[in-house]
Design an enzyme around this catalytic site. Structure first.
Site, PDB file in Angstrom:
ATOM      1  N   ASP A 171       2.287   5.959  -8.021  1.00  9.10           N
ATOM      2  CA  ASP A 171       2.549   6.421  -6.661  1.00  9.10           C
ATOM      3  C   ASP A 171       3.993   6.009  -6.340  1.00  9.10           C
ATOM      4  OD1 ASP A 171       2.273   7.536  -4.153  1.00  9.10           O
ATOM      5  OD2 ASP A 171       0.460   6.435  -3.626  1.00  9.10           O
ATOM      6  N   HIS A 220       1.288   2.306   2.492  1.00 12.67           N
ATOM      7  CA  HIS A 220       2.687   2.586   2.792  1.00 12.67           C
ATOM      8  C   HIS A 220       3.339   1.345   3.394  1.00 12.67           C
ATOM      9  CE1 HIS A 220       1.024   6.671   2.586  1.00 12.67           C
ATOM     10  NE2 HIS A 220       2.224   7.016   2.196  1.00 12.67           N
TER      11      HIS A 220
END
Lengths: 539, 539
Positions: A263, A191
């Protein structure tokens, strides 16, 4: 440009009102969302909201789209993990531990786990479960996978993930094996930054790939790419944007014919490096069918259109992706009618399965049934301090004010102290006696630690010296008991430090149901079991 | 026994699943609830759940009842106060303060406050707003009324409450003047014990009664009784159970012909003294039409039936109450069809009114526009500690992780410290220097205090020495600014202690919208205004 729109999956809040969005930077406002859906955007990923509200939301989104839509969510630990009211299950790694003791039972439970998740997703109106995680969590320091993985062992992870896929897909929803080709052995969080996996092809074939192969053999509908660098496969681009990984390895070598989805492209590791439009083009070029959460949906659409115009992307390739999406929708029998979700059914969780999983995966020290020899702890039945450690108390779904971890001890006179990332400090700075006991107050201490990720990283890089704290409390004769919720690694670090006769419990689940069971297990020694007084949560 | 059932209002969670109940001891499980509604129970009071979910819930309850139903909630500060997604307004006392400066504007806003609440309630499917509070908050130590009242002055309280009633009832919902004959001058909490109001009839006529008289003149549909002793009117029984109060004073002297409803009979002050069945019988005997939240609905029904049998209660009286209930339902045009609620409309708040109310009632020190003469505080623009005091961080609706009170300072490098009832202590025990600054860390301190009730009572009887803490920070040159959210009394205590040039803001509202405005007001000095970076909440 309907063709391009179809290949985007945008993010929205599961709550209806714009001001309710938990992440307004990432979640589209309703005006934009409706426009994009009317223009033909092909899917939405949802987060936030209760199960009943999300059912309304899904009906609303389908109405706006006016066509079959992919509606997905990261419901890896039961739909109730994300959407209150549905079934909240123990994290997958709990079954990996059970597999070591009772493999057949673990596989049977993983299949029921999938059935339950599929059924709940259906009731909400979701048709695409973004699970199972097929990463092998062989790195306990992994800050982002950890208990989300099914096992630390490739074979067990694959067998359990395949059972989950069978179960969920039998209920008419799509599943998604992630994060290809394997995110288990990373110690940084994609992230935030781009992790690097320095392994050879041989090592990948031995550890990372087998669960994905088993998922493909179980007919998984989709595979999600990982944001990480694999120099052995592609020295230039992360897996999400890599043709050798997506087309070479996944499509050609492993023979996967389903949907390949990236993703979230908005993650800093991708969006920060490549920009919103270029990242989407690169992902499709590499072989992805669907682009998840582009940092800017309109920029992605424009960039893809330009790439078709100038020949970087062929229209035929995009048509093949749209065709795969269409087949997936047909497979799950998507109905575009708003009537497809069932708000009341969405809030009818399978409590029996949730409880069975909690009980099957709880671990106790001394082991349950072995209490005859154990001395009752010196502090038993005298109330003291109920010290609870968690990441944050704000919007902590597992810790409502009625949570057994609080309510049970408090009903019996224990005083709760919550230690979280924004609390005043309870640390002394002294390595051998890290807890500032003078700030804690007198009496025995029941430690309840809620930790999911890397236990010693804690929040924002600070280390939390729980082993030393446990030793300190034990040496002072003040340790009444220990419960670890979540991380098996913290439990394994602390368990050997428990003095004789001081009870300890480990629960992979953190939810109220797991707390009630953990305290029942600890209860005989501390008087914290459910007395049926109504103060508990299980009724 | 349909007649008796009609006179009961039972409590249920606004959430659909049993395990989602926030108060399982008081909120009926769905099985019991459905049974009671099918048997003819006449109303439900709801708490918890988002606006959209409650809309589903109301439709479900009407379906179970199969007949028109009273559906109510304590939505005193806008429906969004209780049900996320609807409009959340500043507490009524904010308009009482505005009334002192701009009476006409305050009355106009109170009427729009009522319209907004009525409209939102309608959209949820509620037909009965349990407000306005008509208590005169002339006792700042009142732990239970406080900011829920419209004013400290009887005339202002009455004028504003009447405006609210006109506004809300114009939207087709019932309202409820409470807590008769006046709960403003109490310093104990009737949820726990039975307060005593030692005033004479003359004093009641001068202070307590006028707002109720204005509410009745404004055609309020219902009046709720108070759980408190008024020896001047009835030396034996609390108002809720007192014939001199309900029949003598309310019906006969004040001429109220609408619905009289008890406050929750489950409260300890009543249930603990009289028992579930007897309390319900006594309330009806005294003149109440409806019994709210009996401690045990079946026991109440049985006791009322027995009282009719043995002549304590006349069937004619109960029929008159049922008739009043019927007229109230007709008045609000209750539709028994499930279609009466509008889940999507329920989540379309009136943000413009919410913002206008926040802005109209914010107070600044130095006053806004008067910053020319004020020296910039020595600590301005240097980030430090963002010290937030609140009752509890668990399920704090006004403090999601994105709340401006946290997110704004944190985005600019301030470190938040949350001080709540279960935090490790930040108090030194030294009266003149109560904050343990060594536990707080270095740098300037921005104090943000969320306090609604009696500011110096704090939680569980502990006193919190904020005036001394403010002096301590000021003397150390570490006070960067002060924001008080909620209690005007704490603000008035602290405002004179602010050193020259140190900004302070008071916001009656505690919700994120109020935080954003308060920090905008403080912003010029501290750099905490909205920079449009997206980190704020207002978008």
């Amino acid at each position: 440009m309907g063709l391009i729109h179809q290949l985007l999956v945008v993010r929205a809040s599961g709550k209806l009102a714009d001001h309710q969005r938990g992440y307004p930077r990432w979640e589209l406002a309703n005006g934009n969302l409706q426009e994009l859906l009317e223009a033909g955007v092909g899917g939405v990923i949802l987060l936030g909201g209760s199960a009943a509200e999300v059912a309304l939301r899904c009906a609303q989104l389908r109405r706006w789209a006016g066509q079959p839509l992919l509606l997905c969510a990261d419901v890896e630990e039961g739909v109730g993990q994300r959407f209150d009211g549905a079934t909240w299950l123990v994290p997958p790694l709990a079954l990996g531990r059970l597999y070591g003791r009772e493999p057949e039972r673990a596989v049977a439970l993983a299949e029921r786990y999938g059935q339950c998740t599929g059924r709940d997703a259906q009731a909400l109106g979701l048709n695409w479960v973004l699970g199972p995680v097929c990463d092998v969590n062989n790195n306990p320091a992994n800050p982002v996978i950890n208990v989300r993985a099914w096992s630390e062992d490739p074979m067990a992870a694959g067998v359990l993930a395949a059972a989950f896929i069978r179960g969920a897909q039998s209920k008419g929803v799509l599943t998604c094996a992630k994060h290809f080709p394997g995110h288990g052995d990373t110690s940084s969080d994609s992230h935030l930054t781009l992790p690097l996996l320095p392994h050879s092809r041989e090592r990948l074939a031995a550890i990372e790939l087998p669960p994905f192969q088993q998922a493909i053999a179980a007919d998984v509908a989709s595979v999600m790419t990982a944001h990480l660098m694999l120099p052995a496969l592609d020295p230039d681009r992360p897996a999400t944007l890599s043709k050798p990984v997506l087309t070479g390895l996944l499509r050609q070598e492993l023979g996967f014919g389903g949907l390949v989805v990236t993703d979230a492209l908005v993650m800093e590791a991708i969006a920060g490096h490549y920009g919103a439009g270029e990242a989407a083009v690169l992902a499709l070029e590499a072989g992805a069918d669907l682009v998840l959460m582009p940092a800017d949906a309109r920029a992605a659409i424009a960039a893809i259109a330009a790439a078709v115009q100038n020949g970087r992307l062929s229209r035929g390739q995009l048509e093949a992706s749209a065709e795969r999406r269409q087949r997936a929708l047909e497979r799950c029998g998507d109905r575009s009618a708003a009537a497809s979700s069932d708000p009341e059914g969405a809030a009818q969780p399978d409590r029996a399965l949730a409880l069975e999983l909690v009980r099957a995966t709880l671990e106790a020290m001394p082991p349950a049934g072995d209490s005859a020899g154990a001395a009752s702890p010196p502090t038993a039945r005298q109330p003291g301090i109920n010290l609870i450690r968690l990441d944050t108390a704000l919007a902590a779904a597992f810790l409502p004010p009625t949570a057994p971890a609080l309510a049970r001890p408090e009903a019996r006179g224990w005083r709760s102290v919550l230690l979280e990332s924004r609390s005043p400090s309870l640390w002394s700075g002294i390595p051998t006696a890290p807890l500032a006991l003078d700030r804690l107050g007198p009496g025995p201490v029941l430690l309840q630690l809620f930790v999911r990720g890397n236990p010693f990283r804690g929040h924002a890089g600070s280390a939390e010296p729980w082993p030393a704290a446990l030793r300190q409390l034990a040496a002072a004769g003040r340790l009444a008991g220990l419960v670890v919720y979540g991380s098996p690694y913290l439990w394994e670090e602390l368990r050997p430090l428990l003095p004789d006769g001081i009870p300890g419990v480990y629960s992979p689940g953190q939810m109220p149901l797991a707390q009630a069971e953990a305290l029942n297990t600890l209860g005989s020694a501390l008087g914290l079991g459910d007395t049926g007084s109504g103060a508990g949560f299980t009724d």
